[in-house]
Motif scaffolding. Structure first.
Motif, PDB file in Angstrom:
ATOM      1  N   ASP A   1       0.925  -1.129  -0.005  1.00  0.00           N
ATOM      2  CA  ASP A   1       0.010  -0.120   0.046  1.00  0.00           C
ATOM      3  C   ASP A   1       1.086   1.257   0.005  1.00  0.00           C
ATOM      4  O   ASP A   1       0.826   2.052   1.069  1.00  0.00           O
TER       5      ASP A   1
ATOM      6  N   ARG B   1      -5.702   7.245  -6.231  1.00  0.00           N
ATOM      7  CA  ARG B   1      -6.295   6.367  -5.084  1.00  0.00           C
ATOM      8  C   ARG B   1      -6.620   7.078  -3.735  1.00  0.00           C
ATOM      9  O   ARG B   1      -5.736   7.854  -3.076  1.00  0.00           O
TER      10      ARG B   1
ATOM     11  N   ASN C   1     -10.594  -0.723  -3.695  1.00  0.00           N
ATOM     12  CA  ASN C   1      -9.835  -1.622  -3.036  1.00  0.00           C
ATOM     13  C   ASN C   1     -10.176  -1.920  -1.862  1.00  0.00           C
ATOM     14  O   ASN C   1     -10.091  -0.789  -0.911  1.00  0.00           O
TER      15      ASN C   1
ATOM     16  N   LYS D   1      -8.919  -3.242   1.965  1.00  0.00           N
ATOM     17  CA  LYS D   1      -7.574  -3.499   2.338  1.00  0.00           C
ATOM     18  C   LYS D   1      -7.673  -4.006   4.050  1.00  0.00           C
ATOM     19  O   LYS D   1      -8.657  -3.522   4.536  1.00  0.00           O
TER      20      LYS D   1
ATOM     21  N   THR E   1      -4.150  -5.433   0.170  1.00  0.00           N
ATOM     22  CA  THR E   1      -5.636  -5.511  -0.632  1.00  0.00           C
ATOM     23  C   THR E   1      -6.037  -6.791  -0.428  1.00  0.00           C
ATOM     24  O   THR E   1      -5.414  -7.959  -0.824  1.00  0.00           O
TER      25      THR E   1
ATOM     26  N   SER F   1     -10.765  -6.527  -4.659  1.00  0.00           N
ATOM     27  CA  SER F   1     -10.478  -5.203  -5.437  1.00  0.00           C
ATOM     28  C   SER F   1     -11.773  -5.481  -6.506  1.00  0.00           C
ATOM     29  O   SER F   1     -11.595  -6.775  -7.164  1.00  0.00           O
TER      30      SER F   1
ATOM     31  N   THR G   1     -12.815  -3.677 -10.163  1.00  0.00           N
ATOM     32  CA  THR G   1     -12.539  -2.579 -11.083  1.00  0.00           C
ATOM     33  C   THR G   1     -13.497  -2.509 -12.234  1.00  0.00           C
ATOM     34  O   THR G   1     -13.937  -3.655 -12.728  1.00  0.00           O
TER      35      THR G   1
ATOM     36  N   SER H   1     -12.560  -8.556 -10.929  1.00  0.00           N
ATOM     37  CA  SER H   1     -12.653  -8.841  -9.266  1.00  0.00           C
ATOM     38  C   SER H   1     -11.122  -9.379  -9.043  1.00  0.00           C
ATOM     39  O   SER H   1     -10.833 -10.238  -9.663  1.00  0.00           O
TER      40      SER H   1
ATOM     41  N   VAL I   1      -3.664  -5.499  -5.541  1.00  0.00           N
ATOM     42  CA  VAL I   1      -3.656  -4.318  -6.215  1.00  0.00           C
ATOM     43  C   VAL I   1      -3.283  -4.410  -7.436  1.00  0.00           C
ATOM     44  O   VAL I   1      -2.388  -5.157  -7.939  1.00  0.00           O
ATOM     45  N   SER I   2      -3.626  -3.143  -8.407  1.00  0.00           N
ATOM     46  CA  SER I   2      -3.147  -3.626  -9.772  1.00  0.00           C
ATOM     47  C   SER I   2      -1.593  -3.214  -9.956  1.00  0.00           C
ATOM     48  O   SER I   2      -1.132  -4.095 -10.725  1.00  0.00           O
TER      49      SER I   2
END
Lengths: 563, 446
Positions: B271, B373, B416, B418, B423, B426, B428, B440, B444-445
């Motif tokens: 993160d 974010r 996201n 956490k 994470t 998630s 998107t 899903s 995290v990306s």
């Protein structure tokens, strides 16, 4: 005359019916403990269950509750049903007027619900099982007198935090008028503990194990020690034969006296205001207990509030998280609102936490202060519909009780937490005093905050009404910036007749000439006020209703602070 | 005299003096304001009325009750703690299970994977050499296929240079269906076909720390790729649709040398609020089976995280570029070319999130990913960030062919969730010229 007798008969019947429902002893309708025990089923809940019900189920099911949706869309508020004609809450199994009715003595306030001295300090105490629920460390004991207690302790990182929160808050809640079990702040030498051979506990990994002496010592190792190796604990006397939790919504249909949905009870709605003062964010159904108690041979359900370890700055096993009191544990509305705003502006609780460099300044107090405290926005951990039903009148009633505590009384109650550092008591008292005033200032500004309304007959046809303006009395506003006005109208069987012109006045009383009232007629006064130049006449007005009494004199028959 | 009046006023009250009479009342009287509403009949009527207005809720009640009872049972029996204990025990033994998702489609489908630290498993005392094995499997409900992989690695610390180590890696991966739409940036979704790769990857490397946050790595690689048609129904087979003209359509055996530099200055691995990470690698690759593959691969990416006056607002930017340059008139197999499309970096296709996984293949790639974010939820150990995302990228045959007019765009957002800054879930949603995609993940990306 016959009409008058008829009305008296109807009125008397109503009063008797109400008295019966409110649990006053009336022979012939008595419900025995055995009946009640047979009819009222026991029920359980837990934090996860409460979480699921509040966060998942109610949030989803709420979309299909058209009555709730309509109330939200139309901003409709319903007046509480447990209030009497004078806008007070009569004593019941939910609430008993204490400090709000008559100033309790300092010693009574400090004693709270205690009836004895707590577990016998001489020991021995038999540990009968480990604490199963909740987050704080603890276990159940039986003392030499055979009384059973739940002992709860502080986290090692925050000595005195949870025990002081429980000690202080339960006394305030008792003084407000709620039914509270006995809690005792105790210190004891762990050597007086002996373990029952059948005792079990759940270890940190969630496995049920026999509670051995070694396991007990391991538990004790996690508890902060005081001078001389003593342990400090909050001991709550167990309520035996209880029937489980009380819902904040709906009612217990098996209880013949539970005729008002709990969300329509002022005493339940106002928990939100009382909770905001003491930061009791853990107000949830799991922290209530219903017990059958007998009074004068008649059984009644008494609804208890329990567990105050998560009040003030404490969250029982750690200090409160910064967001506590500002948002629900999962606050769909706040999340939904935060997404489109792109975090351009930080929330008040975030700013506050950052300003403190994200540190807890006073470990024994946890995280508790007044910065950005907004009584209207304060939230419990879990959301309950009853708290959203709070009306201005409900909040006024609660704020009136809270502001009834003097600085000295607050300091004295705080002193019962016996902080080892007096500075903690001083800081906590100051916070509570300031919070009390913030609450009073806010909620008194939402109604016409007049109380202690008294009616005098001067002479002939002249009467006088006097009152105390609570905002003025507590110094939230200056007396010289307030103008009052009243308007009188005469009504018959609920139909309002012609209204008198308005009369303005600036003192805490006004005199009036009594109108000629015929049978069934009442005179109603709508009292409003405005403070300073900026404010208009405040709504809702305070409504006072008078009617002719038996002696031919006017009597005050209704007070209404509005919704 | 004055004292007498005062005593009189205090004891008898001023009202007496002025002949006023208070008409008392009991404010705590039991006479209710709404007595008609507090009768058994009224209570019953209210309950009935409520049942009708909440008719729509009734089907939910048994479900809610059942689920409520279940969560209550979980708490009472401490099942959650037992689950945590179970995973703690696994990690103490060096076993780290993970959730796997299919490379594309099958929203919400998860498989299982993980790695095992063999040193921890056997409690080996030698800290200079370590062994690890890994594997995973994920189903795809969209086409009844699966992806799976397994492998192992060892790491040998080199005492000559502090922090330096040698690593050996073996990996076998197989997928029953991966998408292919042709080479280049102007391919059509109408050319959708699938292939089924079976890949063996062997790699030996030496890694030397240059600074605290930078390390250099040299590797020798062997890759064996067997290529079959994918088995997705109603979608073309790669060998039928692209019978010729796609290098590597029959797989190949490759040998490569690779040099790489990596850096990582993030303040938190999962993160990050500031700092960044990146890599630059150059590979020389030649076939070993006469399949005419001979090329140099150069690839680089940097990701940087900017704290916008608060760690609740972070701007994350990732830039990525790749070029595969053939040597001696030979080719670059399509499976080792740059790939663009999808939302998961670990599956080898770069992030262009409104487009399908593997949507574009070519020898070169330029890509920028940007995410804003920001915190929308925080309660103790749980947090959630909302994400606004923007991707822009293009594949091309060489950098000279890059055209701003052909850049493909994606924009969208996500959430996201956490736990302790890692994470755990998630979601998107991204939109672009080829529609909207929803993903899903449990990571995290970037």
């Amino acid at each position: 005359m016959i009409e008058h007798q008829k009305r008296s008969l109807i009125l008397n019947s109503m009063i008797i019916a109400i008295v019966v429902f409110l649990g006053m002893p009336v022979s012939g309708n008595a419900v025995t403990v055995e009946d009640m025990d047979r009819n009222v089923s026991e029920r359980d809940t837990s934090f996860y269950r409460d979480f699921f019900d509040s966060v998942i189920y109610d949030s989803t099911a709420g979309l299909f509750r058209f009555d709730e949706l309509w109330n939200r869309i139309s901003f409709r508020k319903k007046q509480a049903l447990d209030i009497n004609v004078y806008d007070e809450v009569p004593d019941s199994g939910f609430f008993v007027n204490r400090h709000g009715k008559r100033q309790m003595s300092i010693s009574d306030l400090k004693r709270g619900p205690e009836t004895g001295a707590g577990p016998d300090p001489n020991g021995p105490w038999r540990v009968i099982k480990g604490k199963v629920e909740g987050v704080s460390a603890g276990f159940f004991i039986e003392d030499s007198r055979g009384d059973q207690y739940l002992l709860k302790f502080d986290p090692k990182s925050n000595p005195e935090m949870a025990t002081s929160a429980e000690t202080i808050s339960h006394k305030f809640f008792y003084a407000f008028g709620y039914h509270i079990p006995e809690y005792y702040l105790i210190r004891f030498d762990p050597s007086i503990l002996s373990v029952d051979p059948k005792a079990t506990y759940y270890d940190e990994d969630g496995f049920k194990k026999p509670l051995t002496q070694e396991a007990l010592w391991e538990l004790i190792e996690r508890i902060p020690k005081m001078k001389g190796g003593l342990l400090r604990a909050s001991a709550s006397k167990l309520i035996r034969d209880h029937k489980g939790y009380m819902d904040f919504d709906g009612r217990r249909r098996q209880d013949p006296k539970d005729l008002i949905s709990h969300e329509d009870r002022r005493s339940i709605r106002a928990l939100r205001v009382f909770g905001s003062w003491l930061n009791h964010y853990d107000l949830r159904k799991g922290n209530t207990l219903d017990a059958i108690e007998s009074e004068n041979g008649e059984a009644a359900l008494k609804h208890y509030l329990i567990d105050f370890g998560s009040t003030l700055g404490s969250a029982a096993d750690h200090p409160k998280v910064p967001v506590a009191g500002y948002e629900h544990i999962v606050d769909w509305f706040e999340i939904g609102e935060a997404i489109p705003t792109l975090k351009v502006v930080e929330k008040s609780w975030e700013k506050k936490w950052d300003k403190l460099n994200r540190t807890i300044l006073y470990p024994s107090l946890g995280y508790f202060d007044n910065y950005h405290f907004d009584p209207a926005q304060w939230k419990t951990q879990l959301q309950y519909g009853a708290f959203n039903e709070l009306t201005a009148g409900d909040a006024f009633w609660a704020a009136k009780i809270i502001t009834g505590f003097t600085d000295e009384e607050i300091r004295e109650v705080v002193s019962t937490a016996e902080f080892s550092d007096p500075k903690n008591a001083e800081i906590l008292s100051e916070i509570l005093i300031a919070r009390r005033d913030i609450i009073g200032k806010y909620w008194f500004s939402k109604t016409v905050p007049l109380d202690d309304i008294r009616l005098f007959h001067s002479d002939g046809n002249t009467y006088e009404i006097t009152f105390r303006d609570l905002s003025v009395e507590h110094g939230y506003v200056r007396p010289d910036e307030t103008i009052y006005r009243y308007r009188m109208s005469v009504s018959n069987s609920g139909k309002t007749g012609t209204a008198d012109r308005t009369h303005e006045f600036t003192t805490s009383s006004f005199a009036f000439e009594a109108p000629v009232l015929h049978s069934g007629e009442r005179a109603a006064f709508q009292i409003q006020l405005k403070r300073g130049k900026g404010e208009g006449w405040r709504k809702p007005p305070l409504k006072l209703t008078v009617a002719l009494g038996e002696r031919g004199l006017l009597e005050l028959v209704e007070i209404d602070h509005g919704k | 005299m004055g004292l007498g009046v005062l005593i009189f006023l205090v004891t008898a009250g001023p009202h007496t003096l002025f002949a006023r009479e208070e008409i008392p009342y009991d404010p705590y009287s039991f006479v209710l304001k709404h007595p008609e509403a507090v009768t058994p009949h009224a209570a019953r009527r209210r309950s009935e009325g409520q049942w009708i207005t909440r008719l729509g809720e009734q089907p939910l009640r048994p479900v809610g009750h059942g689920l409520g009872k279940t969560v209550e049972w979980i708490e009472r029996k401490h099942v959650d703690e037992k689950v945590v204990w179970f995973f703690d025990e696994l990690s103490l033994r060096g076993i780290y299970p993970t959730l796997r998702t299919p490379t594309e489609g099958s929203f919400g489908t998860f498989g299982l994977g993980g790695r095992i630290d063999l040193n921890r498993l056997v409690q080996a005392e030698n800290q200079n050499i370590s062994f690890e094995t890994f594997g995973g499997w994920a189903p795809s409900v969209n086409f009844g296929g699966t992806t799976f992989d397994f492998g192992g690695s060892y790491q040998l610390k080199l005492p000559i240079i502090s922090g330096a180590y040698h690593e050996g890696l073996f990996r076998y991966a197989r997928s029953s269906s991966e998408s292919f739409y042709g080479l280049g940036n102007a391919t059509s979704r109408g050319d959708w076909s699938t292939y089924s790769p079976r890949e063996l990857w062997l790699e030996g490397s030496f890694t030397i720390p240059v600074t605290y946050s930078i390390e250099g790595k040299a590797s020798v690689i062997y890759q064996n790729m067997n290529m079959g048609n994918g088995n997705r129904k109603a979608v073309g087979k790669i060998k039928e649709r692209f019978a010729s003209g796609v290098p590597g359509i029959n797989g190949g055996n490759l040998f490569g040398l690779k040099a790489a530099f990596e850096y990582d200055t993030r303040d938190h691995e999962h993160d990050p609020k500031k700092g960044g990470y990146g890599s630059l690698d150059v590979s020389y690759v030649h076939d070993v089976d006469g399949s005419d593959f001979h090329y140099v691969k150069a690839r680089g990416s940097i990701a940087q995280f900017f704290r916008l006056k608060s760690d609740r607002r972070v701007l994350a930017i990732r830039l990525s570029a790749e070029q595969n340059e053939e040597l001696g008139g030979d080719d670059v197999p399509f499976f080792n070319q740059a790939r663009l499309g999808g939302a998961k970096l670990e599956d080898g296709s770069e992030l262009l999130r409104s487009y399908r996984h593997n949507r574009f293949f070519d020898r070169g790639l330029a890509l920028a990913n940007m995410e804003y974010r920001y915190s929308v939820y925080e309660y103790g150990d749980f947090q959630a960030d909302a994400v606004g995302l923007f991707d822009v990228g293009e594949v091309f045959s060489d950098f000279g062919a890059f055209s701003f007019g052909e850049l493909d765009l994606s924009y969208g957002g996500g959430i996201n969730v956490k736990f302790r800054r890692q994470t755990i879930f998630s979601i998107t949603v991204a939109h672009g010229s080829e529609g909207t995609s929803v993903y899903s993940h449990s990571t995290v990306s970037f």
